[in-house]
Design a protein around this motif. Structure first.
Motif, PDB file in Angstrom:
ATOM      1  N   LEU A  50       0.880  -1.167  -0.084  1.00  0.00           N
ATOM      2  CA  LEU A  50       0.167  -0.038   0.188  1.00  0.00           C
ATOM      3  C   LEU A  50       0.868   1.148   0.036  1.00  0.00           C
ATOM      4  O   LEU A  50       1.604   1.465   0.862  1.00  0.00           O
ATOM      5  CB  LEU A  50      -0.914   0.082   1.028  1.00  0.00           C
ATOM      6  CG  LEU A  50      -1.762   1.314   1.119  1.00  0.00           C
ATOM      7  CD1 LEU A  50      -2.864   0.914  -0.025  1.00  0.00           C
ATOM      8  CD2 LEU A  50      -2.554   1.224   2.496  1.00  0.00           C
ATOM      9  N   GLN A  51       0.880   2.010  -1.073  1.00  0.00           N
ATOM     10  CA  GLN A  51       1.629   3.220  -1.108  1.00  0.00           C
ATOM     11  C   GLN A  51       0.755   4.398  -0.785  1.00  0.00           C
ATOM     12  O   GLN A  51      -0.236   4.504  -1.619  1.00  0.00           O
ATOM     13  CB  GLN A  51       2.166   3.361  -2.686  1.00  0.00           C
ATOM     14  CG  GLN A  51       3.109   4.794  -2.685  1.00  0.00           C
ATOM     15  CD  GLN A  51       4.264   4.527  -2.027  1.00  0.00           C
ATOM     16  OE1 GLN A  51       5.172   3.685  -1.912  1.00  0.00           O
ATOM     17  NE2 GLN A  51       4.485   5.739  -1.426  1.00  0.00           N
ATOM     18  N   MET A  52       0.934   5.148   0.117  1.00  0.00           N
ATOM     19  CA  MET A  52       0.184   6.231   0.663  1.00  0.00           C
ATOM     20  C   MET A  52       0.973   7.576   0.426  1.00  0.00           C
ATOM     21  O   MET A  52       2.037   7.745   0.689  1.00  0.00           O
ATOM     22  CB  MET A  52       0.012   5.958   2.118  1.00  0.00           C
ATOM     23  CG  MET A  52      -0.622   4.532   2.470  1.00  0.00           C
ATOM     24  SD  MET A  52      -1.163   4.517   4.253  1.00  0.00           S
ATOM     25  CE  MET A  52       0.626   4.446   4.935  1.00  0.00           C
ATOM     26  N   SER A  53       0.288   8.287  -0.136  1.00  0.00           N
ATOM     27  CA  SER A  53       0.797   9.622  -0.393  1.00  0.00           C
ATOM     28  C   SER A  53      -0.103  10.773  -0.162  1.00  0.00           C
ATOM     29  O   SER A  53      -1.425  10.490   0.186  1.00  0.00           O
ATOM     30  CB  SER A  53       1.195   9.885  -1.922  1.00  0.00           C
ATOM     31  OG  SER A  53       0.009   9.531  -2.883  1.00  0.00           O
ATOM     32  N   SER A  54       0.319  11.998  -0.004  1.00  0.00           N
ATOM     33  CA  SER A  54      -0.485  13.186   0.385  1.00  0.00           C
ATOM     34  C   SER A  54      -1.318  12.761   1.708  1.00  0.00           C
ATOM     35  O   SER A  54      -2.392  13.042   1.767  1.00  0.00           O
ATOM     36  CB  SER A  54      -1.526  13.412  -0.797  1.00  0.00           C
ATOM     37  OG  SER A  54      -1.011  13.685  -1.778  1.00  0.00           O
ATOM     38  N   LEU A  55      -0.584  12.240   2.673  1.00  0.00           N
ATOM     39  CA  LEU A  55      -1.156  11.714   3.822  1.00  0.00           C
ATOM     40  C   LEU A  55      -1.761  13.022   4.548  1.00  0.00           C
ATOM     41  O   LEU A  55      -1.322  13.910   4.802  1.00  0.00           O
ATOM     42  CB  LEU A  55      -0.173  11.033   4.725  1.00  0.00           C
ATOM     43  CG  LEU A  55       0.099   9.651   4.195  1.00  0.00           C
ATOM     44  CD1 LEU A  55       1.579   8.966   4.985  1.00  0.00           C
ATOM     45  CD2 LEU A  55      -1.026   8.654   4.515  1.00  0.00           C
ATOM     46  N   LYS A  56      -2.835  12.906   5.334  1.00  0.00           N
ATOM     47  CA  LYS A  56      -3.462  13.612   6.263  1.00  0.00           C
ATOM     48  C   LYS A  56      -3.720  13.089   7.434  1.00  0.00           C
ATOM     49  O   LYS A  56      -3.254  12.008   7.994  1.00  0.00           O
ATOM     50  CB  LYS A  56      -5.025  13.771   5.562  1.00  0.00           C
ATOM     51  CG  LYS A  56      -5.290  14.276   4.244  1.00  0.00           C
ATOM     52  CD  LYS A  56      -6.501  14.109   3.888  1.00  0.00           C
ATOM     53  CE  LYS A  56      -6.562  14.501   2.305  1.00  0.00           C
ATOM     54  NZ  LYS A  56      -8.067  14.596   1.728  1.00  0.00           N
ATOM     55  N   SER A  57      -3.803  14.237   8.634  1.00  0.00           N
ATOM     56  CA  SER A  57      -4.070  13.502  10.132  1.00  0.00           C
ATOM     57  C   SER A  57      -5.079  12.562  10.173  1.00  0.00           C
ATOM     58  O   SER A  57      -4.818  11.744  10.960  1.00  0.00           O
ATOM     59  CB  SER A  57      -3.999  14.723  10.794  1.00  0.00           C
ATOM     60  OG  SER A  57      -5.389  15.525  10.379  1.00  0.00           O
ATOM     61  N   GLU A  58      -6.053  12.639   9.512  1.00  0.00           N
ATOM     62  CA  GLU A  58      -6.925  11.972   9.671  1.00  0.00           C
ATOM     63  C   GLU A  58      -6.749  10.387   9.155  1.00  0.00           C
ATOM     64  O   GLU A  58      -7.595   9.369   9.462  1.00  0.00           O
ATOM     65  CB  GLU A  58      -8.374  12.195   8.900  1.00  0.00           C
ATOM     66  CG  GLU A  58      -8.448  12.723   7.444  1.00  0.00           C
ATOM     67  CD  GLU A  58      -8.141  14.308   7.321  1.00  0.00           C
ATOM     68  OE1 GLU A  58      -7.383  14.629   8.020  1.00  0.00           O
ATOM     69  OE2 GLU A  58      -8.838  14.624   6.415  1.00  0.00           O
ATOM     70  N   ASP A  59      -5.662  10.128   8.369  1.00  0.00           N
ATOM     71  CA  ASP A  59      -5.447   8.894   8.159  1.00  0.00           C
ATOM     72  C   ASP A  59      -4.634   8.187   9.107  1.00  0.00           C
ATOM     73  O   ASP A  59      -4.106   6.818   9.176  1.00  0.00           O
ATOM     74  CB  ASP A  59      -3.984   9.021   6.824  1.00  0.00           C
ATOM     75  CG  ASP A  59      -4.782   9.272   5.683  1.00  0.00           C
ATOM     76  OD1 ASP A  59      -4.021  10.154   4.839  1.00  0.00           O
ATOM     77  OD2 ASP A  59      -6.107   8.905   5.384  1.00  0.00           O
ATOM     78  N   THR A  60      -4.398   8.941  10.298  1.00  0.00           N
ATOM     79  CA  THR A  60      -3.823   8.167  11.421  1.00  0.00           C
ATOM     80  C   THR A  60      -4.608   6.952  11.876  1.00  0.00           C
ATOM     81  O   THR A  60      -5.743   7.305  12.256  1.00  0.00           O
ATOM     82  CB  THR A  60      -3.487   9.195  12.446  1.00  0.00           C
ATOM     83  OG1 THR A  60      -2.373  10.245  12.188  1.00  0.00           O
ATOM     84  CG2 THR A  60      -3.096   8.499  14.027  1.00  0.00           C
ATOM     85  N   ALA A  61      -3.824   5.972  12.136  1.00  0.00           N
ATOM     86  CA  ALA A  61      -4.533   4.788  12.522  1.00  0.00           C
ATOM     87  C   ALA A  61      -3.711   3.651  12.742  1.00  0.00           C
ATOM     88  O   ALA A  61      -2.490   3.718  12.111  1.00  0.00           O
ATOM     89  CB  ALA A  61      -5.914   4.285  11.270  1.00  0.00           C
ATOM     90  N   VAL A  62      -4.215   2.358  13.160  1.00  0.00           N
ATOM     91  CA  VAL A  62      -3.612   1.291  12.937  1.00  0.00           C
ATOM     92  C   VAL A  62      -3.822   0.528  11.629  1.00  0.00           C
ATOM     93  O   VAL A  62      -5.306   0.515  11.346  1.00  0.00           O
ATOM     94  CB  VAL A  62      -3.624   0.097  14.282  1.00  0.00           C
ATOM     95  CG1 VAL A  62      -3.106  -1.144  13.859  1.00  0.00           C
ATOM     96  CG2 VAL A  62      -3.236   1.075  15.432  1.00  0.00           C
ATOM     97  N   TYR A  63      -3.092   0.010  10.845  1.00  0.00           N
ATOM     98  CA  TYR A  63      -3.328  -0.709   9.472  1.00  0.00           C
ATOM     99  C   TYR A  63      -3.017  -2.064   9.586  1.00  0.00           C
ATOM    100  O   TYR A  63      -1.931  -2.425  10.225  1.00  0.00           O
ATOM    101  CB  TYR A  63      -2.583   0.095   8.469  1.00  0.00           C
ATOM    102  CG  TYR A  63      -3.047   1.402   7.946  1.00  0.00           C
ATOM    103  CD1 TYR A  63      -2.637   2.687   8.979  1.00  0.00           C
ATOM    104  CD2 TYR A  63      -3.441   1.921   6.847  1.00  0.00           C
ATOM    105  CE1 TYR A  63      -3.331   4.089   8.566  1.00  0.00           C
ATOM    106  CE2 TYR A  63      -3.981   2.987   6.408  1.00  0.00           C
ATOM    107  CZ  TYR A  63      -4.005   4.021   7.326  1.00  0.00           C
ATOM    108  OH  TYR A  63      -4.290   5.406   6.969  1.00  0.00           O
ATOM    109  N   TYR A  64      -4.302  -2.866   9.215  1.00  0.00           N
ATOM    110  CA  TYR A  64      -4.043  -4.157   9.181  1.00  0.00           C
ATOM    111  C   TYR A  64      -4.233  -4.703   7.675  1.00  0.00           C
ATOM    112  O   TYR A  64      -4.918  -4.128   6.910  1.00  0.00           O
ATOM    113  CB  TYR A  64      -5.215  -4.610  10.063  1.00  0.00           C
ATOM    114  CG  TYR A  64      -5.161  -4.242  11.260  1.00  0.00           C
ATOM    115  CD1 TYR A  64      -5.949  -3.129  11.628  1.00  0.00           C
ATOM    116  CD2 TYR A  64      -4.544  -5.102  12.319  1.00  0.00           C
ATOM    117  CE1 TYR A  64      -5.964  -2.925  13.083  1.00  0.00           C
ATOM    118  CE2 TYR A  64      -4.732  -4.725  13.723  1.00  0.00           C
ATOM    119  CZ  TYR A  64      -5.356  -3.529  14.199  1.00  0.00           C
ATOM    120  OH  TYR A  64      -5.439  -3.284  15.411  1.00  0.00           O
TER     121      TYR A  64
END
Length: 118
Positions: A80-94
């Motif tokens: 999973l390539q994540m870009s333009s990250l935002k504060s609301e993307d903060t989480a535990v990813y499974y």
């Protein structure tokens, strides 16, 4: 049984990028789709993105255009390539995997923390 091992994650500033990887082992022939879920504090776990063995993809509306999921069937890995990250993307990813294209999935990784600072 299938084992999923995640790597990547960490702390990044808003607007930055991160890459999550997940390697599957065990009875991989029982897997069709692999994907990523996330769970933020106080919220339900939600599907972020998923990909089938044939390459079809599905994304949450909130990450379309910013996240890209890819899969290497020969190596039994999903990225999973994540870009333009935002504060609301903060989480535990499974990382998750199973037979059904878009879930529910039978197998889960241990989770990796992604924190986006604003």
């Amino acid at each position: 049984q299938v084992q999923l091992v995640e790597s990547g994650g960490g702390l990044v500033q808003a607007g930055g990028s991160l890459r999550l990887s997940c390697a599957a082992s065990g009875n991989i022939f029982s897997i069709n789709a692999m994907g990523w879920y996330r769970q933020a504090p106080g919220k339900q776990r939600e599907l972020v993105a998923a990909i089938t063995s044939g390459g079809s993809t599905n994304y949450a509306e909130t990450v379309k255009g910013r996240f890209t999921i890819s899969r290497d069937n020969a190596k039994n890995t999903v990225v999973l390539q994540m870009s333009s990250l935002k504060s609301e993307d903060t989480a535990v990813y499974y990382c998750a995997a199973g037979r059904a294209p878009w879930g529910p999935y039978n197998y889960w990784g241990q989770g990796t923390q992604v924190t986006v600072s604003s």
